[in-house]
Design a protein around this motif. Structure first.
Motif, PDB file in Angstrom:
ATOM      1  N   UNK A  29      19.354 -38.441  21.504  1.00 49.14           N
ATOM      2  CA  UNK A  29      17.950 -38.032  21.417  1.00 49.14           C
ATOM      3  C   UNK A  29      17.740 -36.850  20.479  1.00 49.14           C
ATOM      4  N   UNK A  30      18.816 -36.180  20.092  1.00 50.11           N
ATOM      5  CA  UNK A  30      18.698 -35.068  19.145  1.00 50.11           C
ATOM      6  C   UNK A  30      18.060 -35.511  17.832  1.00 50.11           C
ATOM      7  N   UNK A 145      32.491 -31.615  19.087  1.00 51.92           N
ATOM      8  CA  UNK A 145      32.268 -31.282  17.687  1.00 51.92           C
ATOM      9  C   UNK A 145      33.219 -30.174  17.248  1.00 51.92           C
ATOM     10  N   UNK A 146      33.712 -30.291  16.013  1.00 47.28           N
ATOM     11  CA  UNK A 146      34.443 -29.202  15.384  1.00 47.28           C
ATOM     12  C   UNK A 146      33.508 -28.387  14.516  1.00 47.28           C
ATOM     13  N   UNK A 147      33.912 -27.190  14.175  1.00 44.23           N
ATOM     14  CA  UNK A 147      33.131 -26.323  13.286  1.00 44.23           C
ATOM     15  C   UNK A 147      34.022 -25.917  12.120  1.00 44.23           C
ATOM     16  N   UNK A 148      33.750 -26.476  10.953  1.00 46.29           N
ATOM     17  CA  UNK A 148      34.497 -26.160   9.746  1.00 46.29           C
ATOM     18  C   UNK A 148      33.532 -25.754   8.648  1.00 46.29           C
ATOM     19  N   UNK A 164      26.902 -21.364   1.782  1.00 49.85           N
ATOM     20  CA  UNK A 164      27.961 -21.505   2.782  1.00 49.85           C
ATOM     21  C   UNK A 164      27.358 -21.995   4.094  1.00 49.85           C
ATOM     22  N   UNK A 165      28.086 -22.877   4.771  1.00 53.34           N
ATOM     23  CA  UNK A 165      27.591 -23.469   6.012  1.00 53.34           C
ATOM     24  C   UNK A 165      28.791 -23.795   6.900  1.00 53.34           C
ATOM     25  N   UNK A 166      28.634 -23.637   8.215  1.00 54.47           N
ATOM     26  CA  UNK A 166      29.674 -24.046   9.160  1.00 54.47           C
ATOM     27  C   UNK A 166      29.044 -25.007  10.168  1.00 54.47           C
ATOM     28  N   UNK A 167      28.866 -26.256   9.771  1.00 57.52           N
ATOM     29  CA  UNK A 167      28.146 -27.212  10.609  1.00 57.52           C
ATOM     30  C   UNK A 167      29.055 -27.893  11.625  1.00 57.52           C
ATOM     31  N   UNK A 168      28.444 -28.744  12.444  1.00 55.30           N
ATOM     32  CA  UNK A 168      29.169 -29.520  13.448  1.00 55.30           C
ATOM     33  C   UNK A 168      29.782 -30.762  12.803  1.00 55.30           C
ATOM     34  N   UNK A 213      23.131 -31.925  15.590  1.00 55.97           N
ATOM     35  CA  UNK A 213      23.760 -31.151  16.664  1.00 55.97           C
ATOM     36  C   UNK A 213      23.377 -29.674  16.630  1.00 55.97           C
ATOM     37  N   UNK A 214      22.723 -29.225  15.560  1.00 53.64           N
ATOM     38  CA  UNK A 214      22.315 -27.830  15.440  1.00 53.64           C
ATOM     39  C   UNK A 214      20.834 -27.660  15.737  1.00 53.64           C
TER      40      UNK A 214
END
Length: 232
Positions: A29-30, A145-148, A164-168, A213-214
């Motif tokens: 639903x996100x 989820x990982x964060x890279x 720069x971004x550290x997304x799911x 996811x964010x």
């Protein structure tokens, strides 16, 4: 002003809900929440119908996350780790993707959506990314989820207002050979291609991570804005 209609492809999987246990067309639903917050009208698209007719009724399209693309589509045998292949979903989404690109429909691919885009345009995939990069960080555990960090090219940095971004992340596959019409717009530190754009298209991009996811949703806002501009 009417909200642009944003179609989102979905899973068809066995599901349990209330008193039922049966196959269902479903979507986290996100996705719906992000589209609605961006002032779009979300419409869930099951893998059925005629792609060209469907694309003509939409103002924008999201090809959502999901299982692996059938390796036969890029001339490979399945690796042991390749799973959740749904050939009927491949058939529907490849047709819808082609129709969207031909009609210049604003498009956003998410995770599987990037892989569908690359394969549809003639590219190939790494079937199990940990074997390539030497770590499981892009998909650390089932349902986690990982964060890279990823480095964004200028076009994507403009959307995110930073490079720069550290997304799911939650993907064990990724682009191997890049399709000719695609330009890389983000990479992880290990070299994995994390975002692409279709050259010559007014708005067609795909990311390997999971922006749904964010809390913030700049990609969804950008898609809805492009849908309104293109169809307004």
């Amino acid at each position: 002003m009417a909200r642009p209609v944003i179609g989102v492809t979905c899973y068809v999987e066995p599901a349990k809900f209330t008193v039922w246990d049966m196959p269902a067309a479903l979507l986290p639903y996100m996705y719906v929440e992000h589209i609605a917050r961006a002032a779009g009208q979300p419409v869930i698209l099951p893998p059925a119908g005629e792609p060209r007719d469907l694309a003509g009724r939409l103002d924008g399209l999201i090809v959502a996350g999901g299982g692996d693309v059938d390796p036969a589509r890029y001339g490979a045998a399945p690796a042991p780790e390749t799973g959740y292949v749904r050939k009927f979903r491949d058939e529907a989404e490849f047709g819808l993707m082609t129709a969207a690109l031909e009609s210049a429909l604003p498009f956003l691919g998410i995770c599987r959506g990037l892989q569908v885009l690359n394969v549809a345009l003639g590219g190939t995939l790494h079937q199990h990314l940990p074997d390539v990069v030497g770590h499981p960080g892009h998909s650390p555990a089932p349902g986690t989820f990982g964060r890279l960090p990823v480095r964004l090219a200028p076009s994507l940095a403009k959307i995110y207002q930073g490079d720069d971004l550290t997304p799911a992340h939650y993907h064990h596959q990724a682009v191997d050979r890049l399709a000719g019409r695609l330009e890389v717009t983000a990479r992880a530190d290990d070299g994995t291609i994390e975002a692409v754009e279709v050259t010559g298209h007014p708005f067609a991009l795909a990311v390997q991570w999971h922006p749904e996811a964010d809390e913030d949703g700049p990609l969804f806002r950008a898609l809805v804005h492009a849908a309104r501009r293109t169809n307004g």
